[in-house]
Design a protein around this motif. Structure first.
Motif, PDB file in Angstrom:
ATOM      1  N   SER A  15      32.469   8.271  41.972  1.00  0.00           N
ATOM      2  CA  SER A  15      31.260   7.474  41.794  1.00  0.00           C
ATOM      3  C   SER A  15      30.462   7.471  43.096  1.00  0.00           C
ATOM      4  O   SER A  15      30.989   7.097  44.149  1.00  0.00           O
ATOM      5  N   ARG A  18      30.390   4.030  44.594  1.00  0.00           N
ATOM      6  CA  ARG A  18      31.621   3.632  45.297  1.00  0.00           C
ATOM      7  C   ARG A  18      31.705   4.275  46.674  1.00  0.00           C
ATOM      8  O   ARG A  18      32.145   3.641  47.637  1.00  0.00           O
ATOM      9  N   HIS A  49      32.850  -2.326  40.924  1.00  0.00           N
ATOM     10  CA  HIS A  49      33.176  -1.180  41.773  1.00  0.00           C
ATOM     11  C   HIS A  49      34.026  -1.604  42.976  1.00  0.00           C
ATOM     12  O   HIS A  49      34.962  -0.894  43.357  1.00  0.00           O
TER      13      HIS A  49
END
Length: 172
Positions: A15, A18, A49
């Motif tokens: 991600s 992230r 997250h």
């Protein structure tokens, strides 16, 4: 103790958001609210997250502190674990996307880039990668310089498919 699970670690790092959160919490602990404000995201989304990163050991919660209105705030700090994660499918694209987002925020006069095409033997290629890996490992192990400016780096090297000679056709 977090149970080793390379697949779970890969999912946690797959991600762009992230990776950005990890970078923001590298030098100083930040609360979920601070992270959300800095990234222009909804705090509930960021909290999801953050929790994923904490669950996999990429972030660690520091002692609770009091916020501006007396609320309890949990600051989080990056652990450096992401530096040691082996490749996983899509890792390169996520890293490039995170870097591009950070690059878009950087002052133009702070960016230095070089693009270079070279030809290397397998031994030269291996030597170059060893030297670069060693240099990045050294930087990752260093203590941050007090008062130093924060920089972000991305190194990428790939086989230049456009410069590979096409095989000669039979009878040509």
């Amino acid at each position: 103790m977090i149970e080793p699970d390379p697949d779970a670690d890969a999912r946690a790092l797959a991600s762009t958001l992230r990776l950005r959160i990890l970078r923001l919490c590298l030098d100083e602990a930040r609360t979920n609210r601070e992270i959300a404000e800095r990234l222009g995201k909804n705090p509930a989304t960021v909290l999801h997250h953050v929790r994923t990163l904490v669950d996999r050991g990429f972030l660690v919660a520091e002692p609770v502190r009091r916020g501006a209105r007396g609320s309890r705030e949990v600051p989080y700090r990056s652990t450096g674990k992401s530096w040691r994660i082996p490749p996983f499918p899509g890792k390169q694209q996520v890293m490039v996307n995170a870097f591009l987002e950070e690059l878009a925020e950087a002052p133009d006069d702070s960016v230095q880039m070089t693009r270079l095409g070279v030809r290397l033997s397998p031994a030269e290629h291996a030597e170059l990668l060893d030297r670069i890996d060693g240099f990045f490992a050294e930087l990752a192990e260093r203590e941050p310089t007090p008062g130093g400016d924060p920089y972000s780096m991305l190194f990428a090297m790939h086989l230049d498919a456009g410069r590979i000679a096409e095989p000669a056709e039979p009878g040509a």
